[in-house]
Write an enzyme that holds these catalytic residues in place. Structure first.
Site, PDB file in Angstrom:
ATOM      1  N   HIS A 283       0.882  -1.187   0.038  1.00  0.00           N
ATOM      2  CA  HIS A 283       0.013   0.041   0.116  1.00  0.00           C
ATOM      3  C   HIS A 283       0.878   1.114   0.027  1.00  0.00           C
ATOM      4  O   HIS A 283       0.310   2.461   0.624  1.00  0.00           O
ATOM      5  CB  HIS A 283      -0.834   0.113   1.188  1.00  0.00           C
ATOM      6  CG  HIS A 283      -1.982  -1.073   1.181  1.00  0.00           C
ATOM      7  ND1 HIS A 283      -2.302  -1.658   2.677  1.00  0.00           N
ATOM      8  CD2 HIS A 283      -2.204  -1.934   0.132  1.00  0.00           C
ATOM      9  CE1 HIS A 283      -3.168  -2.493   2.134  1.00  0.00           C
ATOM     10  NE2 HIS A 283      -3.179  -2.976   0.941  1.00  0.00           N
TER      11      HIS A 283
ATOM     12  N   GLU B 122      -3.199  -6.128 -10.073  1.00  0.00           N
ATOM     13  CA  GLU B 122      -1.929  -5.754  -9.500  1.00  0.00           C
ATOM     14  C   GLU B 122      -0.947  -6.723 -10.356  1.00  0.00           C
ATOM     15  O   GLU B 122      -1.164  -7.934 -10.479  1.00  0.00           O
ATOM     16  CB  GLU B 122      -1.922  -5.906  -7.787  1.00  0.00           C
ATOM     17  CG  GLU B 122      -3.272  -5.224  -7.165  1.00  0.00           C
ATOM     18  CD  GLU B 122      -2.883  -5.671  -5.571  1.00  0.00           C
ATOM     19  OE1 GLU B 122      -2.188  -6.550  -4.921  1.00  0.00           O
ATOM     20  OE2 GLU B 122      -4.186  -5.031  -5.177  1.00  0.00           O
TER      21      GLU B 122
ATOM     22  N   GLU C  46      -3.482 -13.144  -4.343  1.00  0.00           N
ATOM     23  CA  GLU C  46      -2.574 -12.153  -4.591  1.00  0.00           C
ATOM     24  C   GLU C  46      -1.415 -12.413  -3.674  1.00  0.00           C
ATOM     25  O   GLU C  46      -1.045 -11.663  -2.553  1.00  0.00           O
ATOM     26  CB  GLU C  46      -3.245 -10.864  -4.100  1.00  0.00           C
ATOM     27  CG  GLU C  46      -4.044 -11.025  -2.736  1.00  0.00           C
ATOM     28  CD  GLU C  46      -4.440  -9.236  -2.719  1.00  0.00           C
ATOM     29  OE1 GLU C  46      -3.681  -8.489  -2.780  1.00  0.00           O
ATOM     30  OE2 GLU C  46      -5.614  -9.070  -2.415  1.00  0.00           O
TER      31      GLU C  46
END
Length: 354
Positions: free
Chosen positions: A184, A214, A310
């Site tokens: 982040h 992503e 992910e």
């Protein structure tokens, strides 16, 4: 905030003021501050009451006008502050309080066909942002310039595809080099260099619904040490996708990916869980924590769940292959496995930008 959006269709902007949705056997009413005028009423499925700041605790007086005093009150224990709890006790004088947050979360985790259709569109638009970012990557370009290219492309596509929506909160995190170590990390003005590892993260927001793309990329070329880590993370990603099927628990999926990394002496470089639910969520108003791919979550995957895969490895600065590697796809759990709604390719064959 996410439950108000989910049950009423109104995504509020708090700006330090309290908001609520009051649900009774017969009514569904949002409570909003006067500064927003008629917008909450226009977006609410149900009714709306606007309160003013002209008298202290008008917010609670508006709530009390619907539910009355001395009732059993359901509330979201994971959101209500100690201060608001004291005000609730004083103004509503409930005979009993019940935490409904876990039940609300469980209900939100099961997606309707309409929600899945919206999530599919969001995933498609995330891909649009991804391709725009790829086109903008060049040695010497700043992270912020690349991020803006992706964000602008997504916002234009959202406006084209959803002409009756409200537009806000779509964003990009695009990191390079050392800045890729955290999932982040904010965008900076760092300029891209030949051989840099990159992290592409696009987040289109459509009526409160979050989707994401992503990807790991490299500028110009990828060195052997980095390629080995990248390929391992891609392998974990593909294994994880194969494990996302009805009947498996979040903990079982996590254990499978953990074993893959442990066999390659990479597990110590993993920093967080391997995926989470999708729907009404955001980086500033929460997500459905009961459907996360972690060791301590025993939720069983069901048809109608939507979840990401992910995996991320972060190799410390100064070591061969240093940087953060992450691939992210969105999967709809189906009767015969899962349906991957993410289209942008992952891996070295497509994402070494020359």
């Amino acid at each position: 905030m996410h439950s108000v959006s989910y049950y009423a269709g109104f995504l509020y902007c708090a700006f330090g003021r309290p908001y609520a949705l009051v649900v009774t056997a017969t009514e569904n009413v949002t409570i909003s501050a006067g500064i927003d005028a008629g917008q909450p009423w226009r977006r609410t499925h149900g009714d709306n009451i606007t309160y003013t700041d002209w008298s202290r605790n008008n917010y609670w007086k508006a709530i009390c006008s619907i539910c009355g005093e001395g009732k059993v009150i359901g509330l979201e224990g994971d959101h209500l502050t100690l201060t608001r709890t004291d005000e609730l006790e004083a103004e509503l004088k409930p005979s009993k309080k019940v935490d409904v947050a876990p039940a609300c979360m469980t209900q939100r985790m099961m997606k309707s066909p309409a929600e899945i259709a919206l999530i599919r569109q969001g995933a498609r638009i995330a891909d649009v942002g991804g391709y725009a970012i790829k086109d903008a990557i060049k040695v010497g370009t700043r992270e912020i310039d690349v991020a803006m290219a992706g964000r602008d492309a997504m916002e234009l596509e959202i406006a084209k595809s959803f002409p009756d929506a409200e537009y806000r909160d779509t964003w990009v995190w695009f990191q390079s080099g050392l800045n890729t170590d955290g999932a982040h990390n904010p965008v900076t003005s760092r300029r891209l260099e030949h051989g840099d590892i990159l992290s592409l993260n696009t987040f289109p927001m459509i009526s409160g619904y979050y989707t994401a793309l992503e990807r790991t990329l490299f500028v110009g070329e990828v060195d052997d040490a980095s390629l080995k880590i990248w390929e391992a993370n891609v392998g974990a990603h593909e294994l994880g996708i194969s494990l996302l099927k009805a009947g498996n628990t979040c903990a079982q999926v996590t254990a499978g990916v953990n074993a893959f990394f442990e066999e390659r002496d990479l597990l110590q470089y993993r920093s967080f869980g391997y995926g989470h639910s999708f729907g009404v969520l955001s980086h500033y108003y929460g997500r459905e924590a009961g459907l996360e791919l972690r060791e301590d979550i025993d939720t069983e995957l069901q048809v109608g769940h939507v979840i990401s895969m992910e995996p991320m490895l972060t190799i410390p600065h100064g070591q061969p292959g240093a940087g953060g590697y992450r691939e992210h796809d969105i999967l709809v759990i189906t009767e015969d496995g899962n349906d991957n709604v993410t289209g942008y390719p992952y891996g070295p064959a497509f994402n070494v930008i020359r």
